[in-house]
Design a protein around this motif. Structure first.
Motif, PDB file in Angstrom:
ATOM      1  N   PHE A 102       0.799  -1.214   0.000  1.00 27.14           N
ATOM      2  CA  PHE A 102       0.000   0.000   0.000  1.00 27.14           C
ATOM      3  C   PHE A 102       0.839   1.275   0.000  1.00 27.14           C
ATOM      4  CE2 PHE A 102      -3.017  -2.849   2.598  1.00 27.14           C
ATOM      5  CZ  PHE A 102      -3.494  -3.431   1.436  1.00 27.14           C
ATOM      6  N   ASN A 103       2.142   1.134   0.271  1.00 25.89           N
ATOM      7  CA  ASN A 103       3.028   2.302   0.298  1.00 25.89           C
ATOM      8  C   ASN A 103       4.213   2.118  -0.644  1.00 25.89           C
ATOM      9  OD1 ASN A 103       1.956   3.951   2.833  1.00 25.89           O
ATOM     10  ND2 ASN A 103       2.015   1.793   3.447  1.00 25.89           N
ATOM     11  N   TRP A 104       3.988   1.391  -1.736  1.00 24.60           N
ATOM     12  CA  TRP A 104       5.098   1.052  -2.623  1.00 24.60           C
ATOM     13  C   TRP A 104       5.788   2.286  -3.185  1.00 24.60           C
ATOM     14  CZ3 TRP A 104       4.658   3.056  -7.414  1.00 24.60           C
ATOM     15  CH2 TRP A 104       3.377   3.311  -7.915  1.00 24.60           C
ATOM     16  N   HIS A 105       5.062   3.389  -3.341  1.00 24.52           N
ATOM     17  CA  HIS A 105       5.669   4.603  -3.880  1.00 24.52           C
ATOM     18  C   HIS A 105       6.799   5.105  -2.983  1.00 24.52           C
ATOM     19  CE1 HIS A 105       2.581   5.856  -1.028  1.00 24.52           C
ATOM     20  NE2 HIS A 105       3.192   7.003  -0.910  1.00 24.52           N
ATOM     21  N   PHE A 106       6.622   4.959  -1.670  1.00 24.88           N
ATOM     22  CA  PHE A 106       7.669   5.382  -0.742  1.00 24.88           C
ATOM     23  C   PHE A 106       8.922   4.527  -0.923  1.00 24.88           C
ATOM     24  CE2 PHE A 106       9.820   4.406   3.263  1.00 24.88           C
ATOM     25  CZ  PHE A 106      10.299   5.658   3.607  1.00 24.88           C
ATOM     26  N   TYR A 107       8.752   3.228  -1.076  1.00 23.53           N
ATOM     27  CA  TYR A 107       9.898   2.334  -1.187  1.00 23.53           C
ATOM     28  C   TYR A 107      10.593   2.484  -2.543  1.00 23.53           C
ATOM     29  CZ  TYR A 107       8.063   0.513   3.117  1.00 23.53           C
ATOM     30  OH  TYR A 107       7.623   0.422   4.414  1.00 23.53           O
ATOM     31  N   VAL A 108       9.820   2.782  -3.583  1.00 23.18           N
ATOM     32  CA  VAL A 108      10.428   3.073  -4.883  1.00 23.18           C
ATOM     33  C   VAL A 108      11.278   4.338  -4.789  1.00 23.18           C
ATOM     34  CG1 VAL A 108       9.944   3.792  -7.249  1.00 23.18           C
ATOM     35  CG2 VAL A 108       8.680   1.883  -6.251  1.00 23.18           C
ATOM     36  N   PHE A 109      10.725   5.352  -4.104  1.00 23.90           N
ATOM     37  CA  PHE A 109      11.477   6.604  -3.939  1.00 23.90           C
ATOM     38  C   PHE A 109      12.753   6.370  -3.137  1.00 23.90           C
ATOM     39  CE2 PHE A 109      12.463  10.241  -1.188  1.00 23.90           C
ATOM     40  CZ  PHE A 109      12.745  11.208  -2.149  1.00 23.90           C
ATOM     41  N   ALA A 110      12.641   5.605  -2.028  1.00 17.38           N
ATOM     42  CA  ALA A 110      13.805   5.342  -1.194  1.00 17.38           C
ATOM     43  C   ALA A 110      14.867   4.569  -1.964  1.00 17.38           C
ATOM     44  CB  ALA A 110      13.379   4.557   0.054  1.00 17.38           C
ATOM     45  N   PHE A 111      14.430   3.570  -2.758  1.00 19.91           N
ATOM     46  CA  PHE A 111      15.369   2.779  -3.550  1.00 19.91           C
ATOM     47  C   PHE A 111      16.069   3.657  -4.583  1.00 19.91           C
ATOM     48  CE2 PHE A 111      16.189  -0.127  -7.194  1.00 19.91           C
ATOM     49  CZ  PHE A 111      17.081  -0.978  -6.571  1.00 19.91           C
ATOM     50  N   ALA A 112      15.297   4.523  -5.251  1.00 22.35           N
ATOM     51  CA  ALA A 112      15.885   5.407  -6.259  1.00 22.35           C
ATOM     52  C   ALA A 112      16.846   6.406  -5.618  1.00 22.35           C
ATOM     53  CB  ALA A 112      14.776   6.142  -7.005  1.00 22.35           C
ATOM     54  N   LEU A 113      16.489   6.896  -4.442  1.00 23.66           N
ATOM     55  CA  LEU A 113      17.358   7.843  -3.741  1.00 23.66           C
ATOM     56  C   LEU A 113      18.692   7.209  -3.389  1.00 23.66           C
ATOM     57  CD1 LEU A 113      17.849  10.535  -2.265  1.00 23.66           C
ATOM     58  CD2 LEU A 113      16.749   9.517  -0.247  1.00 23.66           C
ATOM     59  N   VAL A 114      18.649   5.998  -2.854  1.00 24.37           N
ATOM     60  CA  VAL A 114      19.881   5.324  -2.453  1.00 24.37           C
ATOM     61  C   VAL A 114      20.754   5.036  -3.676  1.00 24.37           C
ATOM     62  CG1 VAL A 114      20.820   3.188  -1.496  1.00 24.37           C
ATOM     63  CG2 VAL A 114      18.917   4.343  -0.347  1.00 24.37           C
TER      64      VAL A 114
END
Length: 252
Positions: A17-29
């Motif tokens: 339900f919060n996949w957008h946050f994890y995509v953003f975090a992965f892209a940031l790292v």
């Protein structure tokens, strides 16, 4: 018949339900690690360090969620007092209901009323919208407003508000909601408010995400102003509090 929770259901739902946050975090790292190679120390070290911290923070939050929702027995309801006769149980959610089926199995002889106060104009989080699409409402769920629960006065034995009351962001609306709970509960009834708190353990687990929760002092102020008495606070792990409320001045 009770529907058993699946292994990893809690933490997988958070990611789902919060996949957008994890995509953003992965892209940031990835971006930090990529950019770091074009700089010399000490800036390279700083960028890599920030990337490692971001990764660690994300993993810690997922591990904490796995512990809370999948390992610690939060949804077993073994802490419930079964001594008092229970005729009517109300379960109130904010658009995502994982517990009504479990409560129905727990209180087999009771009438279970399920209320949903989700209002898309007020509760705008994309995670709730995704959860509503993934999980159909419990059969017979009634749509209500936070200030009008459509329950007769002094009619309910137990009211459960599990991980949903914090979605009422406006303080005055939250107070109105709790006054409605007080009107509905019987003189010898109990209200169970289960929530994360804006405190040190939840900060360590969820970092700035803990701002989505309310401080204990805020909850206590709301209970007091609504005329509700805090009978007991149970801790389900350091991250979850269960406030058991009754009407002021009543001995249960």
């Amino acid at each position: 018949m009770e529907t058993m929770r699946k292994p990893f259901q809690g933490v997988l739902n958070i990611v789902r339900f919060n996949w957008h946050f994890y995509v953003f975090a992965f892209a940031l790292v990835l971006g930090l690690f990529f950019v770091a190679q074009y700089f010399a120390p000490p800036l390279r070290t700083v960028l890599i360090g920030v990337g490692i911290l971001a990764t660690a923070s994300t993993l810690i939050s997922l591990l904490a969620s796995f512990y809370v929702y999948d390992l610690a027995g939060l949804y077993n309801f073994t802490w419930l007092d079964q001594q008092n006769a229970t005729n009517t149980v109300v379960n109130i959610n904010a658009g995502f209901d994982e517990t009504s089926t479990l409560l129905k199995a727990k209180f087999k002889q009771a009438e279970l009323i399920v209320l949903d106060f989700y209002d898309p104009s007020k509760h705008t989080e994309i995670s709730i919208k995704r959860a509503r699409k993934a999980y159909p409402p419990f059969p017979g769920t009634q749509q209500v407003e936070t200030g009008n629960l459509q329950l007769p006065d002094d009619s309910v034995d137990k009211i459960f508000v599990i991980l949903s009351a914090h979605e009422i962001r406006d303080e005055s609306e939250r107070l109105t909601f709790f006054k409605a709970l007080k009107r509905a509960i019987k003189p010898a009834g109990q209200i169970y408010i289960i929530e994360h708190l804006r405190d040190v353990p939840n900060f360590l687990a969820y970092n700035i995400g803990f701002f989505h929760f309310h401080a204990k002092s805020s909850w206590l102020k709301t209970f007091r102003e609504a005329g509700l008495n805090l009978k007991q606070e149970l801790k389900h792990t350091p991250f979850i509090s269960n406030f058991i409320l009754d009407k002021n001045g009543n001995t249960l």
